[in-house]
Write a protein that holds these residues in place. Structure first.
Motif, PDB file in Angstrom:
ATOM      1  N   LYS A 232      27.583 -26.663  25.149  1.00  0.00           N
ATOM      2  CA  LYS A 232      27.923 -28.009  24.662  1.00  0.00           C
ATOM      3  C   LYS A 232      27.454 -29.081  25.642  1.00  0.00           C
ATOM      4  N   LYS A 233      27.607 -28.798  26.940  1.00  0.00           N
ATOM      5  CA  LYS A 233      27.122 -29.758  27.945  1.00  0.00           C
ATOM      6  C   LYS A 233      25.609 -29.910  27.862  1.00  0.00           C
ATOM      7  N   ALA A 234      24.932 -28.806  27.688  1.00  0.00           N
ATOM      8  CA  ALA A 234      23.466 -28.842  27.610  1.00  0.00           C
ATOM      9  C   ALA A 234      23.001 -29.597  26.369  1.00  0.00           C
ATOM     10  N   GLN A 235      23.743 -29.492  25.278  1.00  0.00           N
ATOM     11  CA  GLN A 235      23.380 -30.186  24.039  1.00  0.00           C
ATOM     12  C   GLN A 235      23.444 -31.702  24.210  1.00  0.00           C
ATOM     13  N   GLU A 236      24.260 -32.161  25.139  1.00  0.00           N
ATOM     14  CA  GLU A 236      24.360 -33.602  25.396  1.00  0.00           C
ATOM     15  C   GLU A 236      23.065 -34.155  25.997  1.00  0.00           C
ATOM     16  N   THR A 237      22.312 -33.304  26.681  1.00  0.00           N
ATOM     17  CA  THR A 237      21.089 -33.769  27.326  1.00  0.00           C
ATOM     18  C   THR A 237      19.815 -33.292  26.637  1.00  0.00           C
ATOM     19  N   SER A 238      19.932 -32.306  25.740  1.00  0.00           N
ATOM     20  CA  SER A 238      18.734 -31.787  25.071  1.00  0.00           C
ATOM     21  C   SER A 238      19.042 -31.376  23.641  1.00  0.00           C
ATOM     22  N   THR A 239      18.219 -31.840  22.731  1.00  0.00           N
ATOM     23  CA  THR A 239      18.385 -31.459  21.325  1.00  0.00           C
ATOM     24  C   THR A 239      17.798 -30.072  21.051  1.00  0.00           C
ATOM     25  N   ASP A 240      17.105 -29.497  22.039  1.00  0.00           N
ATOM     26  CA  ASP A 240      16.526 -28.157  21.876  1.00  0.00           C
ATOM     27  C   ASP A 240      17.570 -27.051  21.974  1.00  0.00           C
ATOM     28  N   VAL A 241      18.734 -27.353  22.512  1.00  0.00           N
ATOM     29  CA  VAL A 241      19.783 -26.343  22.678  1.00  0.00           C
ATOM     30  C   VAL A 241      20.451 -26.120  21.322  1.00  0.00           C
ATOM     31  N   PRO A 242      20.498 -24.866  20.861  1.00  0.00           N
ATOM     32  CA  PRO A 242      21.131 -24.580  19.565  1.00  0.00           C
ATOM     33  C   PRO A 242      22.612 -24.966  19.555  1.00  0.00           C
ATOM     34  N   GLU A 243      23.123 -25.255  18.368  1.00  0.00           N
ATOM     35  CA  GLU A 243      24.515 -25.691  18.240  1.00  0.00           C
ATOM     36  C   GLU A 243      25.500 -24.587  18.607  1.00  0.00           C
ATOM     37  N   HIS A 244      25.249 -23.382  18.160  1.00  0.00           N
ATOM     38  CA  HIS A 244      26.159 -22.272  18.442  1.00  0.00           C
ATOM     39  C   HIS A 244      25.459 -21.269  19.353  1.00  0.00           C
ATOM     40  N   LEU A 245      25.878 -21.240  20.605  1.00  0.00           N
ATOM     41  CA  LEU A 245      25.307 -20.310  21.573  1.00  0.00           C
ATOM     42  C   LEU A 245      26.234 -19.118  21.765  1.00  0.00           C
ATOM     43  N   TYR A 246      25.639 -17.974  22.006  1.00  0.00           N
ATOM     44  CA  TYR A 246      26.418 -16.780  22.321  1.00  0.00           C
ATOM     45  C   TYR A 246      25.589 -15.933  23.291  1.00  0.00           C
ATOM     46  N   PRO A 247      26.235 -15.121  24.120  1.00  0.00           N
ATOM     47  CA  PRO A 247      25.529 -14.389  25.182  1.00  0.00           C
ATOM     48  C   PRO A 247      24.374 -13.516  24.698  1.00  0.00           C
ATOM     49  N   HIS A 248      24.531 -12.867  23.593  1.00  0.00           N
ATOM     50  CA  HIS A 248      23.490 -11.953  23.114  1.00  0.00           C
ATOM     51  C   HIS A 248      22.199 -12.696  22.757  1.00  0.00           C
ATOM     52  N   MET A 249      22.324 -14.013  22.537  1.00  0.00           N
ATOM     53  CA  MET A 249      21.160 -14.831  22.197  1.00  0.00           C
ATOM     54  C   MET A 249      20.122 -14.782  23.324  1.00  0.00           C
ATOM     55  N   TRP A 250      20.590 -14.776  24.587  1.00  0.00           N
ATOM     56  CA  TRP A 250      19.660 -14.712  25.718  1.00  0.00           C
ATOM     57  C   TRP A 250      18.912 -13.387  25.733  1.00  0.00           C
ATOM     58  N   ARG A 251      19.603 -12.327  25.433  1.00  0.00           N
ATOM     59  CA  ARG A 251      18.984 -11.000  25.410  1.00  0.00           C
ATOM     60  C   ARG A 251      17.887 -10.951  24.348  1.00  0.00           C
ATOM     61  N   HIS A 252      18.226 -11.426  23.157  1.00  0.00           N
ATOM     62  CA  HIS A 252      17.263 -11.428  22.062  1.00  0.00           C
ATOM     63  C   HIS A 252      16.079 -12.352  22.376  1.00  0.00           C
ATOM     64  N   SER A 253      16.374 -13.544  22.874  1.00  0.00           N
ATOM     65  CA  SER A 253      15.311 -14.510  23.188  1.00  0.00           C
ATOM     66  C   SER A 253      14.365 -13.970  24.248  1.00  0.00           C
ATOM     67  N   ARG A 254      14.906 -13.350  25.275  1.00  0.00           N
ATOM     68  CA  ARG A 254      14.060 -12.808  26.342  1.00  0.00           C
ATOM     69  C   ARG A 254      13.204 -11.665  25.817  1.00  0.00           C
ATOM     70  N   ALA A 255      13.791 -10.807  24.991  1.00  0.00           N
ATOM     71  CA  ALA A 255      13.025  -9.694  24.415  1.00  0.00           C
ATOM     72  C   ALA A 255      11.875 -10.225  23.563  1.00  0.00           C
ATOM     73  N   MET A 256      12.129 -11.241  22.747  1.00  0.00           N
ATOM     74  CA  MET A 256      11.077 -11.820  21.913  1.00  0.00           C
ATOM     75  C   MET A 256      10.026 -12.511  22.775  1.00  0.00           C
ATOM     76  N   HIS A 257      10.448 -13.157  23.843  1.00  0.00           N
ATOM     77  CA  HIS A 257       9.512 -13.823  24.753  1.00  0.00           C
ATOM     78  C   HIS A 257       8.570 -12.794  25.376  1.00  0.00           C
ATOM     79  N   LEU A 258       9.115 -11.686  25.829  1.00  0.00           N
ATOM     80  CA  LEU A 258       8.287 -10.627  26.416  1.00  0.00           C
ATOM     81  C   LEU A 258       7.315 -10.067  25.383  1.00  0.00           C
TER      82      LEU A 258
END
Length: 148
Positions: A51-77
């Motif tokens: 929520k704090k990050a959303q105040e400074t960037s519109t790129d941050v998704p509205e609903h964040l959850y920990p597994h999102m980082w795992r999925h995002s990193r896997a897709m990035h790789l």
């Protein structure tokens, strides 16, 4: 990654002053007793700082959850060329099918880039660089149709 290593070393220096490999990496401290941080607690941290990050960037998704980082990193790789079996190993998946179904769905960008890479030798034929005015060339048309 260099930046991740730097952050981890800083965290370890601040919160793990003693070298104890048995201690939890992320923990809570209650009355001087360290215990494992719960999944719910991690989710609360992610939501709060999301929520704090959303105040400074519109790129941050509205609903964040920990597994999102795992999925995002896997897709990035995967998008940057890591073969799918290595992505599966990095994720700790016992079966490749798990990785294929949940992590490695090719997105539109990947499909476009793959098509462009596969057809790059032919691309110049379809660009405006060459004069392909064959409509009025009777001899060429006969050759193309095998009539000459």
């Amino acid at each position: 990654m260099e930046k991740t290593c730097k952050h981890l070393k800083s965290y370890l220096h601040k919160f793990h002053t003693e070298d104890n490999p048995e201690e939890f990496l992320f923990y809570i401290d209650r009355k001087g007793i360290r215990s494992q941080m719960s999944i719910d607690n991690v989710e609360k941290f992610v939501a709060r700082y999301g929520k704090k990050a959303q105040e400074t960037s519109t790129d941050v998704p509205e609903h964040l959850y920990p597994h999102m980082w795992r999925h995002s990193r896997a897709m990035h790789l995967y998008r940057n060329g890591m073969p799918l079996p290595l992505v599966a190993e990095w994720l700790g998946h016992a079966k490749m099918d798990t990785t294929r179904r949940f992590y490695a769905n090719a997105d539109t960008t990947m499909k476009k880039e793959t098509i462009e890479k596969a057809t790059s030798d032919f691309y110049s034929l379809f660009s405006n660089e060459y004069d392909v005015d064959w409509e009025d060339d009777e001899d060429l048309m006969k050759k193309l149709y095998g009539l000459k």
